[in-house]
Design a protein around this motif. Structure first.
Motif, PDB file in Angstrom:
ATOM      1  N   LEU A  55      -1.688  -7.879   3.381  1.00 49.36           N
ATOM      2  CA  LEU A  55      -0.861  -6.673   3.333  1.00 49.36           C
ATOM      3  C   LEU A  55       0.533  -7.037   3.833  1.00 49.36           C
ATOM      4  O   LEU A  55       0.717  -7.375   5.004  1.00 49.36           O
ATOM      5  CB  LEU A  55      -1.457  -5.563   4.199  1.00 49.36           C
ATOM      6  N   VAL A  56       1.530  -6.965   2.939  1.00 52.90           N
ATOM      7  CA  VAL A  56       2.873  -7.413   3.301  1.00 52.90           C
ATOM      8  C   VAL A  56       3.881  -6.277   3.379  1.00 52.90           C
ATOM      9  O   VAL A  56       4.950  -6.441   3.990  1.00 52.90           O
ATOM     10  CB  VAL A  56       3.390  -8.482   2.313  1.00 52.90           C
ATOM     11  N   ALA A  57       3.574  -5.138   2.755  1.00 51.28           N
ATOM     12  CA  ALA A  57       4.522  -4.020   2.761  1.00 51.28           C
ATOM     13  C   ALA A  57       3.742  -2.738   2.521  1.00 51.28           C
ATOM     14  O   ALA A  57       2.687  -2.748   1.875  1.00 51.28           O
ATOM     15  CB  ALA A  57       5.581  -4.197   1.685  1.00 51.28           C
ATOM     16  N   GLY A  70       8.231 -10.966  -2.598  1.00 51.13           N
ATOM     17  CA  GLY A  70       7.835  -9.567  -2.748  1.00 51.13           C
ATOM     18  C   GLY A  70       6.370  -9.396  -3.111  1.00 51.13           C
ATOM     19  O   GLY A  70       5.692 -10.334  -3.554  1.00 51.13           O
ATOM     20  N   ALA A  71       5.882  -8.183  -2.941  1.00 45.14           N
ATOM     21  CA  ALA A  71       4.478  -7.862  -3.211  1.00 45.14           C
ATOM     22  C   ALA A  71       4.138  -8.113  -4.672  1.00 45.14           C
ATOM     23  O   ALA A  71       4.981  -7.978  -5.565  1.00 45.14           O
ATOM     24  CB  ALA A  71       4.202  -6.409  -2.848  1.00 45.14           C
ATOM     25  N   MET A  98       0.840  -1.188   0.000  1.00 41.89           N
ATOM     26  CA  MET A  98       0.000   0.000   0.000  1.00 41.89           C
ATOM     27  C   MET A  98       0.875   1.239   0.000  1.00 41.89           C
ATOM     28  O   MET A  98       1.832   1.337   0.760  1.00 41.89           O
ATOM     29  CB  MET A  98      -0.935  -0.008   1.218  1.00 41.89           C
ATOM     30  N   LEU A  99       0.521   2.181  -0.847  1.00 40.20           N
ATOM     31  CA  LEU A  99       1.200   3.466  -0.908  1.00 40.20           C
ATOM     32  C   LEU A  99       0.223   4.533  -0.441  1.00 40.20           C
ATOM     33  O   LEU A  99      -0.829   4.736  -1.053  1.00 40.20           O
ATOM     34  CB  LEU A  99       1.674   3.766  -2.330  1.00 40.20           C
ATOM     35  N   GLY A 100       0.566   5.225   0.672  1.00 41.05           N
ATOM     36  CA  GLY A 100      -0.344   6.172   1.290  1.00 41.05           C
ATOM     37  C   GLY A 100      -1.230   5.470   2.305  1.00 41.05           C
ATOM     38  O   GLY A 100      -1.071   4.278   2.590  1.00 41.05           O
ATOM     39  N   GLY A 101      -2.158   6.227   2.888  1.00 39.27           N
ATOM     40  CA  GLY A 101      -3.141   5.615   3.780  1.00 39.27           C
ATOM     41  C   GLY A 101      -2.732   5.507   5.229  1.00 39.27           C
ATOM     42  O   GLY A 101      -3.283   4.694   5.978  1.00 39.27           O
ATOM     43  N   ARG A 109      11.567  -0.873  -5.076  1.00 39.47           N
ATOM     44  CA  ARG A 109      12.880  -1.482  -5.326  1.00 39.47           C
ATOM     45  C   ARG A 109      13.106  -2.678  -4.405  1.00 39.47           C
ATOM     46  O   ARG A 109      13.529  -3.753  -4.853  1.00 39.47           O
ATOM     47  CB  ARG A 109      13.990  -0.447  -5.111  1.00 39.47           C
ATOM     48  N   ALA A 110      12.826  -2.500  -3.127  1.00 41.09           N
ATOM     49  CA  ALA A 110      13.087  -3.556  -2.151  1.00 41.09           C
ATOM     50  C   ALA A 110      12.172  -4.766  -2.371  1.00 41.09           C
ATOM     51  O   ALA A 110      12.618  -5.922  -2.279  1.00 41.09           O
ATOM     52  CB  ALA A 110      12.918  -3.014  -0.733  1.00 41.09           C
ATOM     53  N   GLU A 111      10.910  -4.526  -2.662  1.00 37.78           N
ATOM     54  CA  GLU A 111       9.982  -5.636  -2.854  1.00 37.78           C
ATOM     55  C   GLU A 111      10.313  -6.420  -4.120  1.00 37.78           C
ATOM     56  O   GLU A 111      10.139  -7.642  -4.171  1.00 37.78           O
ATOM     57  CB  GLU A 111       8.539  -5.112  -2.899  1.00 37.78           C
ATOM     58  N   ALA A 112      10.795  -5.721  -5.150  1.00 36.70           N
ATOM     59  CA  ALA A 112      11.171  -6.405  -6.391  1.00 36.70           C
ATOM     60  C   ALA A 112      12.343  -7.351  -6.175  1.00 36.70           C
ATOM     61  O   ALA A 112      12.486  -8.348  -6.889  1.00 36.70           O
ATOM     62  CB  ALA A 112      11.509  -5.380  -7.465  1.00 36.70           C
ATOM     63  N   ALA A 113      13.178  -7.043  -5.178  1.00 35.60           N
ATOM     64  CA  ALA A 113      14.365  -7.870  -4.912  1.00 35.60           C
ATOM     65  C   ALA A 113      14.067  -9.051  -4.006  1.00 35.60           C
ATOM     66  O   ALA A 113      14.931  -9.924  -3.829  1.00 35.60           O
ATOM     67  CB  ALA A 113      15.458  -6.999  -4.287  1.00 35.60           C
TER      68      ALA A 113
END
Length: 373
Positions: free
Chosen positions: A26-28, A69-70, A1-4, A61-65
């Motif tokens: 919800l993981v990140a 990941g999300a 989630m971005l924001g909220g 970036r971090a989740e893609a690695a």
């Protein structure tokens, strides 16, 4: 989630909706750009500290690695961040659920639609009012021909929470909605007028060809509109009226739609979402209720037995459930459930921006009739 994060309204709604049908975890999250607020917001919802970020770019970036990941990102920020966040998410290979409006301009919206097609990702737009079972049944009735030929479409959405200058009194939600740099060029029009427009298009299956509109800012010092009213013309000769206001004293969340055909009419009131009124020409008005109507569209959006009320959170959850079905179907290489295809998409968001731009053009020309698109 971005924001909220803390102080946000819609973020919690999205989180509840995503969990309701056990389709998501919800993981990140990057709940705020302020590190302290992001950390506090994450702790409040029991999100592990190592997957709470203050920078949404770092989250992607971090989740893609990560091997775990999300897979999907929910964007629940003010409008000006929708396009850059969704762009980066699509480029990172993520599916997107985005709050509306899609962006702050038609150009941004069209580019997001292009990217979604290019990357083959599901992009759901949170037009939750179109996910009520009785709204989906209304769409079924129109498509089945039960109303005959559509002649009149009347959509309205009234609130009163901006009757006074809340943006000057420390109200965070009001402040960004009155800031063109964050909200874009439309106030009430973009915030709730787009809901009325999308609902009318969804139920009738028709998009107006032309409109004549007037925008007003009633509250002194308010930069963006707080009231909009317009007339609509359709290709089949039908006519429509749409008005939306956030200064309608005494109104809470009064989204209503009435559609009149040659054989019957329907009426829906969002504040009474478990019922739909159907009135045949020359006949008695019929109160149709959720759980008792017989259509695949209504059944697929219904969770509890007849007489047990369902409401806003369940409708919001339907957006997430439909998006999950589309994502699963894509991953499994099978056709998606046809009912899930009714979820609003990036293309619906583009249509909303064409609507906004047409209203702005018409109002600037003192209500001159203008085409959509």
């Amino acid at each position: 989630m971005l924001g909220g994060g803390e102080g946000a309204f819609i973020g919690a709604v999205h989180r509840i909706a995503a969990r309701l049908d056990d389709c998501y975890e919800l993981v990140a999250a990057a709940l705020s750009s302020d590190p302290a607020r992001a950390a506090a917001s994450a702790a409040a919802i029991h999100l592990p500290a190592d997957r709470s970020y203050a920078d949404w770019r770092e989250l992607l970036r971090a989740e893609a690695a990560r091997p775990d990941g999300a897979e999907v990102v929910a964007i629940v920020t003010p409008n000006h961040l929708h396009a850059p966040m969704a762009t980066a998410a699509l480029q990172a290979g993520l599916h997107v659920v985005c709050d509306k409006p899609l962006a702050v301009s038609l150009a941004e919206g069209e580019e997001l639609a292009r990217l979604a097609r290019q990357h083959g990702r599901v992009f759901a737009l949170a037009h939750a009012y179109a996910a009520y079972p009785m709204v989906r049944h209304a769409r079924h009735l129109v498509a089945s021909g039960a109303l005959g030929t559509i002649r009149l479409v009347q959509a309205e959405y009234q609130q009163d929470w901006l009757t006074r200058a809340e943006e000057q009194a420390g109200n965070k939600q009001a402040a960004w909605r009155n800031d063109p740099a964050q909200a874009g060029p439309a106030g009430c029009l973009g915030d709730i007028g787009t809901h009325a427009f999308q609902l009318a298009c969804f139920v009738t299956g028709m998009v107006p060809e032309q409109l004549s509109a007037e925008l007003t800012s009633f509250v002194p010092g308010r930069v963006l509109d707080d009231h909009v009213q317009m007339m609509l013309r359709y290709a089949n000769g039908a006519r429509g009226l749409l008005w939306a206001s956030q200064v309608a004293a005494g109104c809470e969340n009064a989204l209503r739609l009435r559609v009149f055909g040659t054989e019957a009419s329907i009426a829906f009131d969002q504040e009474q979402p478990n019922e739909l009124w159907f009135t045949p020409l020359g006949g008695a008005a019929q109160r149709l209720t959720r759980g008792r109507v017989d259509s695949a569209a209504a059944r697929q959006a219904t969770r509890v037995p007849a007489g047990h009320p369902e409401g806003y959170l369940e409708a919001f959850a339907q957006v997430y459930r439909d998006a999950a079905e589309l994502i699963r179907a894509q991953a499994e290489g099978r056709p998606a459930d046809a009912q899930a295809l009714q979820v609003a998409t990036v293309e619906d968001g583009v249509a909303g921006h064409r609507f906004i731009e047409a209203v702005l053009r018409s109002s600037a020309a003192d209500g001159r009739w203008v085409p959509l698109g």
